[in-house]
Design a protein around this motif. Structure first.
Motif, PDB file in Angstrom:
ATOM      1  N   THR A   1     -12.352 -10.642 -17.104  1.00  0.00           N
ATOM      2  CA  THR A   1     -12.238 -11.092 -18.489  1.00  0.00           C
ATOM      3  C   THR A   1     -11.972  -9.872 -19.375  1.00  0.00           C
ATOM      4  N   THR A   2     -11.082 -10.062 -20.318  1.00  0.00           N
ATOM      5  CA  THR A   2     -10.611  -8.965 -21.168  1.00  0.00           C
ATOM      6  C   THR A   2     -10.924  -9.284 -22.623  1.00  0.00           C
ATOM      7  N   ARG A   3     -11.351  -8.267 -23.339  1.00  0.00           N
ATOM      8  CA  ARG A   3     -11.607  -8.483 -24.765  1.00  0.00           C
ATOM      9  C   ARG A   3     -10.316  -8.219 -25.536  1.00  0.00           C
ATOM     10  N   LEU A   4      -9.821  -9.256 -26.200  1.00  0.00           N
ATOM     11  CA  LEU A   4      -8.548  -9.150 -26.928  1.00  0.00           C
ATOM     12  C   LEU A   4      -8.769  -8.773 -28.391  1.00  0.00           C
ATOM     13  N   GLY A   5      -9.904  -9.169 -28.942  1.00  0.00           N
ATOM     14  CA  GLY A   5     -10.176  -8.895 -30.352  1.00  0.00           C
ATOM     15  C   GLY A   5     -11.674  -8.979 -30.559  1.00  0.00           C
ATOM     16  N   GLU A   6     -12.103  -8.909 -31.797  1.00  0.00           N
ATOM     17  CA  GLU A   6     -13.542  -8.854 -32.033  1.00  0.00           C
ATOM     18  C   GLU A   6     -14.260 -10.054 -31.412  1.00  0.00           C
ATOM     19  N   HIS A   7     -13.707 -11.259 -31.672  1.00  0.00           N
ATOM     20  CA  HIS A   7     -14.327 -12.469 -31.113  1.00  0.00           C
ATOM     21  C   HIS A   7     -13.356 -13.212 -30.226  1.00  0.00           C
ATOM     22  N   HIS A   8     -12.540 -12.489 -29.494  1.00  0.00           N
ATOM     23  CA  HIS A   8     -11.447 -13.114 -28.764  1.00  0.00           C
ATOM     24  C   HIS A   8     -11.379 -12.534 -27.353  1.00  0.00           C
ATOM     25  N   TYR A   9     -11.458 -13.423 -26.338  1.00  0.00           N
ATOM     26  CA  TYR A   9     -11.456 -12.973 -24.944  1.00  0.00           C
ATOM     27  C   TYR A   9     -10.431 -13.764 -24.138  1.00  0.00           C
ATOM     28  N   HIS A  10      -9.955 -13.109 -23.089  1.00  0.00           N
ATOM     29  CA  HIS A  10      -9.038 -13.746 -22.139  1.00  0.00           C
ATOM     30  C   HIS A  10      -9.756 -13.738 -20.793  1.00  0.00           C
TER      31      HIS A  10
ATOM     32  N   ARG B   1       0.827  -1.222   0.000  1.00  0.00           N
ATOM     33  CA  ARG B   1       0.000   0.000   0.000  1.00  0.00           C
ATOM     34  C   ARG B   1       0.861   1.272   0.000  1.00  0.00           C
ATOM     35  N   ASN B   2       2.081   1.191   0.503  1.00  0.00           N
ATOM     36  CA  ASN B   2       2.862   2.410   0.690  1.00  0.00           C
ATOM     37  C   ASN B   2       4.050   2.517  -0.255  1.00  0.00           C
ATOM     38  N   ALA B   3       4.481   1.415  -0.828  1.00  0.00           N
ATOM     39  CA  ALA B   3       5.607   1.462  -1.769  1.00  0.00           C
ATOM     40  C   ALA B   3       5.185   0.671  -3.006  1.00  0.00           C
ATOM     41  N   VAL B   4       5.720  -0.527  -3.164  1.00  0.00           N
ATOM     42  CA  VAL B   4       5.250  -1.412  -4.233  1.00  0.00           C
ATOM     43  C   VAL B   4       5.440  -2.857  -3.779  1.00  0.00           C
ATOM     44  N   GLY B   5       4.373  -3.630  -3.952  1.00  0.00           N
ATOM     45  CA  GLY B   5       4.434  -5.052  -3.629  1.00  0.00           C
ATOM     46  C   GLY B   5       4.360  -5.858  -4.912  1.00  0.00           C
ATOM     47  N   ILE B   6       4.890  -7.053  -4.886  1.00  0.00           N
ATOM     48  CA  ILE B   6       4.834  -7.895  -6.083  1.00  0.00           C
ATOM     49  C   ILE B   6       4.354  -9.290  -5.701  1.00  0.00           C
ATOM     50  N   LEU B   7       3.361  -9.762  -6.445  1.00  0.00           N
ATOM     51  CA  LEU B   7       2.724 -11.054  -6.162  1.00  0.00           C
ATOM     52  C   LEU B   7       2.862 -11.950  -7.387  1.00  0.00           C
ATOM     53  N   ASP B   8       3.203 -13.196  -7.140  1.00  0.00           N
ATOM     54  CA  ASP B   8       3.192 -14.195  -8.218  1.00  0.00           C
ATOM     55  C   ASP B   8       1.751 -14.651  -8.413  1.00  0.00           C
ATOM     56  N   ALA B   9       1.125 -14.156  -9.466  1.00  0.00           N
ATOM     57  CA  ALA B   9      -0.284 -14.480  -9.714  1.00  0.00           C
ATOM     58  C   ALA B   9      -0.421 -15.471 -10.870  1.00  0.00           C
ATOM     59  N   SER B  10       0.646 -16.202 -11.154  1.00  0.00           N
ATOM     60  CA  SER B  10       0.623 -17.111 -12.317  1.00  0.00           C
ATOM     61  C   SER B  10      -0.424 -18.210 -12.185  1.00  0.00           C
ATOM     62  N   THR B  11      -0.813 -18.516 -10.958  1.00  0.00           N
ATOM     63  CA  THR B  11      -1.710 -19.663 -10.774  1.00  0.00           C
ATOM     64  C   THR B  11      -3.148 -19.344 -11.148  1.00  0.00           C
ATOM     65  N   LEU B  12      -3.475 -18.055 -11.282  1.00  0.00           N
ATOM     66  CA  LEU B  12      -4.837 -17.703 -11.680  1.00  0.00           C
ATOM     67  C   LEU B  12      -5.241 -18.502 -12.915  1.00  0.00           C
ATOM     68  N   GLY B  13      -6.460 -19.019 -12.909  1.00  0.00           N
ATOM     69  CA  GLY B  13      -6.932 -19.760 -14.074  1.00  0.00           C
ATOM     70  C   GLY B  13      -7.087 -18.816 -15.258  1.00  0.00           C
ATOM     71  N   LYS B  14      -6.648 -19.256 -16.440  1.00  0.00           N
ATOM     72  CA  LYS B  14      -6.763 -18.414 -17.627  1.00  0.00           C
ATOM     73  C   LYS B  14      -7.339 -19.249 -18.760  1.00  0.00           C
ATOM     74  N   ILE B  15      -8.363 -18.715 -19.379  1.00  0.00           N
ATOM     75  CA  ILE B  15      -9.004 -19.444 -20.466  1.00  0.00           C
ATOM     76  C   ILE B  15      -9.079 -18.520 -21.681  1.00  0.00           C
ATOM     77  N   ASP B  16      -8.564 -19.004 -22.786  1.00  0.00           N
ATOM     78  CA  ASP B  16      -8.627 -18.261 -24.038  1.00  0.00           C
ATOM     79  C   ASP B  16      -9.920 -18.664 -24.742  1.00  0.00           C
TER      80      ASP B  16
ATOM     81  N   ARG C   1     -13.208  -6.399 -17.669  1.00  0.00           N
ATOM     82  CA  ARG C   1     -14.387  -6.278 -16.816  1.00  0.00           C
ATOM     83  C   ARG C   1     -14.378  -7.417 -15.803  1.00  0.00           C
ATOM     84  N   TYR C   2     -14.778  -7.047 -14.564  1.00  0.00           N
ATOM     85  CA  TYR C   2     -14.914  -8.074 -13.533  1.00  0.00           C
ATOM     86  C   TYR C   2     -16.239  -8.790 -13.747  1.00  0.00           C
TER      87      TYR C   2
END
Lengths: 1012, 104
Positions: A729-738, A670-685, A712-713
């Motif tokens: 979920t993020t819109r990457l292209g017209e018919h493409h989401y992450h 909160r006061n400087a910068v923290g770093i988290l390994d968030a690689s485990t989050l599920g990701k679906i293309d 968008r959450y």
């Protein structure tokens, strides 16, 4: 005086070699080919253990897997193994075995006092005695566990290796006796893939036990055996597995077998080979040639060391060259035991036969008479006298007409061994495990395979079907093998196996059997000092069965559990039928009406090692680690398991405890910068023209207006309207989401998407979902300096206008191609930097180096939890439990009002979902700001005497370093309306703590920091 | 362990599959227009027959595709497996199956 009972010749032994072994600290000698039991008998050792309950002296009873008595503790230290059947332990140089269940020694055992107290140890003793007072049960249990049981489990880890393997075959033949060998030859000749499995070290089954002198005319068993094995070894598609026990039969001909690969050689002789190998076999067809097990007759004090099964005595003579006694009384109700009488006589013993039949008459009895062997017809053994642990004589009396009593004067017959036979019980275990129906054979007085189950069309052959002549066994084996191969798709071929030489076999025809299950003595059963044991391993007598039945335990399954008959390591192989018969007599109902207890795997006990195989320690469960894991390791991270992932929980600095580390990490983020390994989050293309339709269906919020490059959450519900996952979920292209999911929910969410696509819109939806969780490594930097840090490593404008909150940009970070998401789970200015997994560690290291001037601090999942709880962000599965709607979370804002339909929408108007007073998520502030509530604690209106009405529970609770006090989230009945009220949290010590219900957002309620 | 025939991959061990309950539970076309009772039936009501049962399986550790099976709950025999969208196999001997035509 070594091997006093060893015959001068005979037996399948290598007499040129002498093996030394130790039993109860005494050294003995034997030969290769011996079992521990045969070697002990050769040395005149009969007494081998004390019984389970009464601690009565017991001896070797059988020569096979059915052994109830001769259980030994094999070897010492980490190699020690309890309850090994001496009848199956192959002798090896230096073998060490101990007797079990006796103290201080097998000859003088203090526990034998139980025998004197046997009046006080009736059937169901434990149930009757230890039921009250209930509170003492835990204490009783410890005492019972110590007093009961047989051997000791090893205290050290098992140093041996165990293997597992899968196999497929066309025909599996279980049992390598005459029927099984013949079946394997017949099936193998068709070209089918055949597996022949036998539990012994050598194939041959009963032929090995019967010896050459059994009067089969010109037929030479040994020659036949050599020829069949040679034939099988020439067939390339035939697998021979000796020393392998099929322990279980499961659906669709799936069988499990355990092979003793090197275990029979002794500890550490296996070098690199495994000790045992578990085979998982899928067979097209199965031929059961499992043979039969002899059952004893039950008579007074029939458990004395020296009372043995007649067939076992015969096996010791012929297979092992051991004559267990000099003077042998054979007690029988059938002709097969006359083979034993004849073989023992020829081996030099004095033999007398006590036959309970009124008129024993058959070719075998004639042969015995011709040799001058005395036969006492219509007689029973009514007493067994012993001296110094050895049988000295039996007393024999004449049976009454109905066999219910004994009459006249007792005749004393001097002897040291009683060889007993009550007939043979087919080994139908696997058939019954496969849910085949058993049929009662009224002439042979035993159960045989009847109708096989549809799931496992097993075919039996030989003695396991009640075929007791060699000619029948061979004929059935050949037919079964040929038919099984044909059923598996292998029609016979021209060079079918040579016709079995059944016609050459001259076998004596057996006379009928007299079914008299319990032989009387001068006292009624259960009176007087003598005991009629039917279950030697569990020390259960026929009187116990009668008592149990009198007390109402008339069903076999109840009887078994109440008296423990048929339990233990032998599972009643020699006792079950006799127990059924005793119950049947008591109830006056025929045996088939009584039924049998369920046969369950394993047939003989399996070692835990075999079951575990290689799946132990690191191989027990897969461990998933992120590309940054080496850095975490180096920094001494403490991990928590999330799904299969190892996630750093916190990174302790030198001398820090968890609280201090988490506090430091939370403040830095909160006061400087923290770093988290968030690689485990599920990701679906998600890609395809119907991708938007899919998102709109599985998320509660609407996705139509999302521009390319924006995030968008989303909240995901099941059809019940309950929250089951969330993520950005993020819109990457017209018919493409992450899509991102929770770490633990990744697989579940992908399945849910696929289920929707495949079963609701089959063939209609053009959408492809691909898990890319492991393709991307993610470093999330959070805190006021995160923008400055990122600016050091890229050339992209990062100001709020160029790169606004909830958007994604693709650019190089530290020279690595990246997708950078400006999203925040901490409520701070944050960037989630996604790079191809192989660059994950490099990215992390660059960020750590560049972040040093900014005071960068790696934080773990505990700090992440604190930070998100400060913001009131939920964790699905912690703050929700499958019964929580978005409205219950106070997240009405996310639920689309415009979409006509989405998963779960219709359920919002169900009466139970729409009602007021549901459990809802609120914040809690404790009266004492330093007190951290235990998660899971219950909320009540006021403390009182239990039971109190539970209003909800604490779902998240932390000490917040940024707020300088404790915070908590809780699901509370009608919680949203109760905000501002105070309630009590009941604590484990009986006390409570006062809390005030608040909003869930404790920190930066307007969210300015994340957007900044 | 059952041997289950995936309509795409062929016979495989049961351990490769997951079970997903009764098949052919049709989701209402317009959920907003059905009664609570109808929606409740879709959510909760499942048959538990002693006999033939149509059910959904997914080849989780194989092709990851869903399919349907006609299984006899009395003896665990699977009489047929078929793909979503395929017409269900002849259900003359299948008194337990509802909506046999609606392979949704």
């Amino acid at each position: 005086m070594s091997q006093i009972n060893r015959l001068a010749d005979g037996g399948r032994l290598n007499r040129a070699k002498v093996i030394r072994f130790w039993y109860d600290d005494k050294q003995y000698e034997g030969h290769p080919g011996d079992t521990l039991a045969s070697a002990l008998l050769a040395n005149g050792v009969h007494l081998i253990g004390r019984s389970f309950k009464y601690h009565r002296p017991r001896g070797i009873f059988s020569a096979g897997p059915e052994e109830p008595n001769a259980l030994v503790q094999l070897e010492n230290g980490p190699h020690t193994e309890p309850n090994r059947r001496a009848t199956e332990v192959e002798l090896y140089e230096g073998l060490v075995a101990q007797s079990q269940n006796c103290w201080p020694s097998v000859g003088f055992d203090l526990g034998a006092v139980n025998a004197r107290l046997s009046r006080l140890l009736p059937a169901g003793f434990y149930y009757k005695t230890f039921m009250w007072p209930r509170a003492l049960w835990m204490g009783y249990e410890k005492m019972i566990r110590r007093a009961a049981g047989l051997g000791r489990a090893p205290a050290e880890p098992d140093p041996d290796r165990y293997d597992k393997t899968h196999a497929h075959c066309d025909v599996l033949v279980v049992g390598g006796g005459p029927a099984g060998l013949q079946a394997a030859c017949a099936a193998g000749a068709t070209g089918a893939r055949v597996m022949l499995v036998d539990e012994r070290s050598e194939f041959g089954g009963s032929l090995l036990d019967q010896g050459p002198a059994s009067g089969r005319g010109g037929w030479d068993a040994a020659q036949w055996l050599v020829a069949r094995l040679a034939e099988l070894r020439q067939m390339k598609q035939v697998t021979l597995l000796p020393r392998t026990t099929v322990t279980g039969c499961y659906d669709d001909n799936f069988l499990v077998a355990n092979e003793r690969v090197t275990g029979h050689l002794g500890p550490t002789r296996g070098d690199h080979a495994p000790r045992e190998r578990l085979w998982k076999i899928r067979a097209r067809r199965v031929v059961l040639a499992t043979g039969s097990i002899e059952r004893p007759l039950i008579f007074a004090d029939n458990d004395r060391p020296g009372v043995m099964l007649a067939g076992a005595v015969r096996a010791y003579i012929n297979r092992f060259g051991v004559l267990p006694g000099r003077r042998i009384v054979v007690l029988t109700n059938n002709d097969s035991a006359y083979h034993t009488a004849l073989d023992a006589y020829r081996a030099g013993a004095t033999v007398e036969v006590v036959d309970i039949r009124r008129h024993p008459g058959g070719q075998l009895t004639d042969q015995a008479r011709a040799l001058g062997i005395a036969i006492h017809p219509n007689s029973a053994v009514s007493a067994v006298d012993t001296a110094r642990g050895k049988i000295t004589r039996v007393r024999v009396m004449t049976l009454s007409e109905d066999g219910g009593e004994v009459r006249g004067a007792a005749r004393a017959l001097g002897c040291d061994v009683v060889a007993v036979s009550g007939g043979w019980t087919p080994t139908v275990h696997l058939f019954s495990q496969a849910k085949g129906e058993l049929a009662y054979h009224h002439d042979l007085h035993c159960f045989v395979p009847g109708k096989p189950s549809a799931a496992n069309p097993l075919v039996g052959a030989g003695a396991c079907c009640g075929a007791y002549t060699l000619a029948e066994c061979l004929a059935q084996g050949r037919d079964a093998g040929r038919d099984a191969a044909a059923a598996a798709g292998f029609a016979g071929c021209a060079d079918s196996p040579p016709a079995a030489q059944e016609s050459e076999i001259a076998e004596p025809r057996d006379g009928p059997v007299r079914a008299l299950w319990v032989l009387p003595c001068e006292h009624p059963l259960g009176r007087g000092p003598k005991k009629h044991f039917h279950d030697l391993q569990n020390d259960v007598t026929v009187a116990d069965i009668h008592l149990a039945a009198r007390e109402g335990f008339e069903s076999v399954e109840h009887l078994k559990r109440y008296t423990t008959t048929g339990m233990g390591t032998d599972q009643g192989k020699t006792s079950n039928l006799n127990a059924l018969a005793a119950l049947s007599e008591w109830r006056g109902a025929p045996i088939p009406e009584i039924g049998v207890t369920t046969f369950r795997p394993p047939y003989t006990p399996l070692t835990f090692g075999a079951v575990a195989g290689h799946e132990r320690r690191d191989l027990f469960l897969q461990k998933r680690t992120t590309p940054m894991h080496p850095w975490h390791e180096q920094r001494g991270a403490v991990y928590e398991d999330v799904g299969d992932w190892k996630r750093p929980l916190y990174f302790p600095a030198r001398g820090e405890d968890m609280a201090a580390a988490v506090r430091r990490e939370c403040l830095a983020a909160r006061n400087a910068v923290g770093i988290l390994d968030a690689s485990t989050l599920g990701k679906i293309d998600i890609v395809g023209e119907h991708a938007l339709e899919l998102l709109d269906m599985v998320y509660a919020n609407a996705w139509g207006g999302l521009a390319v490059g924006r995030c968008r959450y989303g909240l995901m519900l099941n059809e019940h309207g309950m929250v089951f996952d969330d993520g950005v979920t993020t819109r990457l292209g017209e018919h493409h989401y992450h899509m991102t999911t929770t770490t633990g929910g990744a697989a579940r969410v992908l399945n849910w998407l696929e289920e929707w696509l495949q079963t609701e819109w089959p063939g209609r939806a053009r959408v492809y979902c691909t898990s890319v969780t492991e393709q991307w490594a993610v470093a999330s930097i959070s805190g006021p300096h995160s923008r400055a840090l990122l600016a050091q490593l890229c050339d992209e404008p990062l100001d709020g206008e160029s790169f606004p909150f909830m958007s994604m940009r693709e650019f190089a970070v530290a020279g690595i191609p990246a997708r950078v998401f400006r999203v925040s789970f901490t409520g701070e200015l944050a960037f989630e930097i996604n790079v191809p997994a192989r660059f994950g560690l490099a990215l992390w290291q660059k960020l750590m180096a560049a972040g040093e001037p900014y005071g960068i601090c790696a934080y773990g999942t505990e700090a992440m939890h604190v930070l998100r709880a400060e913001k009131g962000f939920i964790i699905v599965g912690q703050d929700t439990d499958g019964t929580v709607t978005p409205m219950d979370l106070g997240m009405d804002w996310i639920v689309s009002k415009n979409k006509a339909d989405f998963a779960g929408k219709r359920s919002f108007s169900r009466a139970d979902t729409a009602r007021t007073g549901r459990k809802q998520l609120v914040g809690l502030l404790t009266e004492d700001p330093g007190f951290v509530l235990p998660e899971g604690a219950h909320l009540v209106e006021a403390l009182g005497k239990p039971p109190m009405k539970m209003l909800g529970h604490v779902s998240s609770s932390y000490l917040s370093p940024n707020l300088g006090r404790s915070i908590a989230l809780a699901l509370v009945e009608d919680g949203l309306r109760r905000k501002g009220e105070t309630l009590q949290v009941a604590l484990m010590d009986g006390g409570g703590h006062k809390v005030t219900l608040t909003d869930t957002v404790f920190f930066d309620p307007d969210g300015g920091r994340a957007r900044g | 362990m059952l041997l289950i025939t995936c309509p795409w991959c062929g016979a495989r061990d049961q351990s490769e599959f997951s079970y997903h309950g009764e098949a052919h539970i049709a989701r209402p076309e317009r959920p907003a227009q059905v009664s609570d009772a109808q929606w409740g039936a879709y959510l909760f009501m499942r048959k538990n027959p002693k006999g033939l049962h149509r059910e959904r399986w997914v080849h989780s550790h194989g092709c990851r595709r869903w399919f349907y099976a006609l299984r006899d709950t009395r003896d665990d025999r699977i009489h047929a497996t078929y793909r979503p969208g395929d017409p269900p196999p002849d259900s003359a001997a299948d008194p337990g199956a509802a909506n046999p035509g609606s392979a949704t």
